[in-house]
Design a protein around this motif. Structure first.
Motif, short mmCIF file in Angstrom:
data_model
loop_
_atom_site.label_atom_id
_atom_site.label_comp_id
_atom_site.label_asym_id
_atom_site.label_seq_id
_atom_site.Cartn_x
_atom_site.Cartn_y
_atom_site.Cartn_z
N ALA A 1 33.58 -51.81 -27.45
CA ALA A 1 33.74 -50.68 -26.53
C ALA A 1 32.39 -50.02 -26.32
O ALA A 1 31.42 -50.28 -27.05
CB ALA A 1 34.73 -49.66 -27.11
N SER B 1 38.80 -47.92 -18.40
CA SER B 1 37.53 -48.41 -17.86
C SER B 1 36.78 -47.19 -17.33
O SER B 1 37.38 -46.15 -17.04
CB SER B 1 37.78 -49.39 -16.73
OG SER B 1 38.28 -48.70 -15.59
N ILE C 1 40.71 -47.25 -29.17
CA ILE C 1 40.43 -48.49 -28.44
C ILE C 1 41.56 -48.84 -27.47
O ILE C 1 41.33 -49.12 -26.30
CB ILE C 1 40.22 -49.67 -29.43
CG1 ILE C 1 38.99 -49.42 -30.30
CG2 ILE C 1 40.09 -50.98 -28.69
CD1 ILE C 1 37.66 -49.58 -29.62
N SER D 1 26.77 -48.98 -27.41
CA SER D 1 27.73 -50.06 -27.58
C SER D 1 28.25 -50.07 -29.02
O SER D 1 27.49 -49.88 -29.96
CB SER D 1 27.03 -51.39 -27.27
OG SER D 1 27.96 -52.44 -27.37
N VAL E 1 36.22 -49.12 -22.10
CA VAL E 1 36.23 -50.57 -22.34
C VAL E 1 36.11 -51.27 -21.00
O VAL E 1 36.57 -50.77 -19.98
CB VAL E 1 37.52 -51.03 -23.06
CG1 VAL E 1 37.55 -50.54 -24.49
CG2 VAL E 1 38.77 -50.58 -22.31
#
Length: 289
Positions: A271, A215, A210, A238, A191
């Protein structure tokens, strides 16, 4: 649900969802319960996004129905006949079977899942696919892989590392079981925008990968800290909120929360699914997590 609310109440506002989280045991239990409660996977609608029709036709229907992954790591892992593969979080068995077909009867695929029910499903799928003779499905945790050091050629996983509240430990375990020169190929979510804390601290968002997503920069750093090299982040896709809704782990409550709290623009990119590849150096010094 109530469990998610109890987590919210106890997580300090602004607290990072990281390996330092004090509620690791609670998150583990939330994930275990969420996966134990679902009655099907994301199914063909999601599987078609990541797997070719040829791949889907080559595995039992149950494996497709129970697919819960966020990518397709097996082709990227470039498996060879005779290799020993560890599939972490093998779930309904789709990647285990695809990997078993690649390594053949001279190889071995060890599927590891925290739920006995998933192990049973994957076992049934491996038998139906005719690859059970060289598949070893077992119950266990990615933070304590029940294998000796340096016994695996390739580690694959699909949407699973993010479920761990102890990602550094899980990656250290991957590095531990890999032979010198061994490879890692995992599909997972990253994310790049902060989701609202009410979403991040919901059990359903964690179980759906999620809330636990890192990152990309932090994911790379954790792979490096595990002692892995030649790190390559590729094949991105995506995921929108509508994509995420296909996963049964996201309850109607958390989906409605996300629709309410996440901007329309952000809903188009909740995400990114990517394939992360890395390698164990040919000679290495073991690092502690």
């Amino acid at each position: 649900g109530p469990k998610g609310r109890s987590l919210i109440a106890r997580i300090p506002k602004g607290a990072p969802m990281s390996d330092d989280l004090m509620f690791q045991g609670e998150i583990r239990e939330i994930v275990r319960r969420a996966y134990g409660a679902i009655t099907t996977g994301a199914g063909r609608a999601m599987a078609q996004r990541f797997y070719s029709e040829e791949e889907l036709a080559s595995v039992p229907v149950a494996a497709v129905e129970w697919a819960l992954g966020v990518g397709n790591p097996v082709p990227q892992a470039q498996l060879a006949a005779g290799e020993v593969v560890l599939d972490i979080g093998s779930g309904g068995g789709i990647d285990t079977v695809l990997a078993a077909r690649q390594v053949g009867p001279t190889g071995r695929v060890i599927g590891l899942d925290m739920l006995a029910e998933m192990v049973e499903r994957a076992n049934a799928v491996a038998h139906e696919a005719g690859v059970a003779a060289w598949c070893d499905l077992r119950q266990g945790d990615m933070e304590a892989v029940p294998l000796p050091d340096a016994t695996v050629d390739v580690v694959i996983s699909n949407g699973v590392i993010n479920l761990s509240a102890r990602k550094s430990r899980a990656l250290a375990e991957i590095a531990r079981v890999l032979r010198p020169g061994g490879r890692v190929c995992v599909a997972d979510l990253v994310v790049d925008d902060d989701l609202p804390p009410e979403v991040l601290s919901s059990g359903a968002a964690w179980a759906g990968c999620i809330a636990g997503a890192l990152s990309e920069r932090v994911f790379v750093r954790k792979l490096e800290r595990a002692g892995l090299v030649d790190i390559d982040m590729g094949e991105r896709a995506s995921l929108t909120l509508d994509d995420v809704a296909l996963y049964p782990l996201f309850t109607p409550d958390v989906l409605s929360l996300m629709r309410r709290l996440v901007s329309n623009d952000a809903q188009q990119h909740i995400a990114t699914s990517l394939i992360a590849r890395a390698r164990q150096p040919a000679s290495h010094t073991r690092r502690s997590p």
